[in-house]
Design an enzyme around this catalytic site. Structure first.
Site, mmCIF file in Angstrom:
data_model
loop_
_atom_site.group_PDB
_atom_site.id
_atom_site.type_symbol
_atom_site.label_atom_id
_atom_site.label_comp_id
_atom_site.label_asym_id
_atom_site.label_seq_id
_atom_site.Cartn_x
_atom_site.Cartn_y
_atom_site.Cartn_z
ATOM 1 N N ARG A 40 0.726 -1.398 -0.048
ATOM 2 C CA ARG A 40 0.267 0.131 -0.163
ATOM 3 C C ARG A 40 0.824 1.309 -0.117
ATOM 4 N NH1 ARG A 40 -4.454 1.272 4.650
ATOM 5 N NH2 ARG A 40 -2.487 0.329 6.053
ATOM 6 N N GLN A 62 -4.415 -2.045 20.558
ATOM 7 C CA GLN A 62 -3.813 -3.283 20.049
ATOM 8 C C GLN A 62 -2.327 -2.897 19.494
ATOM 9 O OE1 GLN A 62 -5.386 -6.132 19.581
ATOM 10 N NE2 GLN A 62 -4.128 -7.452 18.238
ATOM 11 N N GLU A 79 1.072 -0.526 10.590
ATOM 12 C CA GLU A 79 1.710 0.725 10.009
ATOM 13 C C GLU A 79 0.859 2.035 10.277
ATOM 14 O OE1 GLU A 79 4.040 2.926 6.300
ATOM 15 O OE2 GLU A 79 3.650 0.585 6.248
ATOM 16 N N ARG A 80 -0.628 1.775 10.215
ATOM 17 C CA ARG A 80 -1.416 2.869 10.367
ATOM 18 C C ARG A 80 -1.554 3.201 11.820
ATOM 19 N NH1 ARG A 80 -6.353 2.365 10.724
ATOM 20 N NH2 ARG A 80 -7.103 4.237 10.047
ATOM 21 N N GLU A 112 -2.648 -9.237 4.194
ATOM 22 C CA GLU A 112 -3.351 -8.287 5.154
ATOM 23 C C GLU A 112 -4.080 -7.320 4.520
ATOM 24 O OE1 GLU A 112 -2.550 -6.024 9.227
ATOM 25 O OE2 GLU A 112 -0.922 -6.034 7.651
#
Length: 284
Positions: A40, A62, A79-80, A112
């Site tokens: 992405r 999380q 990564e977000r 993912e």
């Protein structure tokens, strides 16, 4: 877990889940680096800002998944959360350290994102090609790993042959995957660009585009081509039905040339791997 995933990835993805038995550590943000295999390429700024606001109020609920690398850690999943933590000025982030090979990292990042439908068609195509190149996989082997048909893989890889501006249209969502596939069937780059521009300008559906391409090909065809097209239109419906059945069976273009009681069947292949796939099917 999706049943569409290949066995290799089926064994990998559960290891991204964090349980009570995992050791969670706080890692300084400046010791983290993004996953270099992340397919992405664009992240929605608005959604990152919203996540940053949530993290500022509630913290990172999380933990992210990382692996150790030279001079710090590399993000495997999350990564977000990492980007949002940077935005809200968090000095550290909770993480679980795992061991993964480069190939596993690439596969996990791809799957993912595919599972969340986060990638556009060009990003998917680039990710597939990267896996093939990096680990010397055939399309058939990649097909087994990601749980997709070989024809699905081939259709995406074909998009990479399109001119850059058309790939950009697909990346931005101006043209759909269906539009891109139809345009990729044209041989000349100028024709591809013309059809892309007309499709955008006239807000064509994929069906509209396919009909426009067919009209264009009929207008530019030679008398010999037109004679062939006329023969095709008058082809025995029974032969058409057989062609459709073989096309579904072999996932490629099939042509039956029949005259009286004899003829021939043609199967088209587009690469060495494609030929090997057809030979395997033909030999049972």
């Amino acid at each position: 877990m999706s049943k569409r995933l290949g066995r290799g990835l089926d064994a990998l993805i559960p290891s991204l889940n964090v349980s009570e038995d995992d050791k969670v550590i706080e890692i300084p943000i400046n010791q983290l680096r993004a996953n270099p295999y992340q397919p992405r390429k664009t992240f929605n700024d608005e959604s990152i800002q919203e996540l940053a606001a949530s993290i500022k109020e509630h913290g990172v609920i999380q933990p992210i998944i990382v692996r150790t690398v030279l001079r710090g850690y590399e993000i495997i999943a999350g990564e977000r959360r990492y980007r949002a933590s940077q935005v809200c000025g968090k000095p550290t982030i909770p993480a679980v350290v795992r061991k993964f090979t480069d190939q596993q990292v690439m596969e996990i990042a791809l799957i993912e994102n595919l599972q969340r439908e986060d990638l556009n068609a060009i990003e998917i195509a680039i990710a597939y090609q990267a896996l093939i190149d990096q680990f010397t996989l055939t399309q058939e082997e990649l097909s087994a790993k990601v749980g997709k048909s070989r024809s699905h893989i081939a259709n995406f890889l074909r998009l990479l042959q399109l001119p850059e501006e058309i790939k950009n249209y697909v990346s931005r969502g101006t043209l759909s995957m269906g539009h891109a596939r139809a345009i990729a069937g044209l041989k000349e780059e100028n024709s591809q660009k013309d059809m892309a521009e007309l499709s955008i300008r006239n807000s064509w559906s994929v069906r509209d585009l396919e009909e426009a391409i067919q009209r264009k090909e009929e207008e530019s065809s030679t008398p010999k081509d037109k004679a062939i097209q006329n023969r095709m239109k008058n082809k025995d419906p029974y032969i058409h039905e057989i062609e459709d059945g073989l096309r579904d069976r072999f996932k490629t273009t099939v042509k039956i040339k029949h005259a009286k009681d004899k003829g021939k069947i043609e199967l088209l292949y587009f690469s060495k791997e494609d030929l090997e796939r057809l030979l395997t099917l033909l030999q049972g």
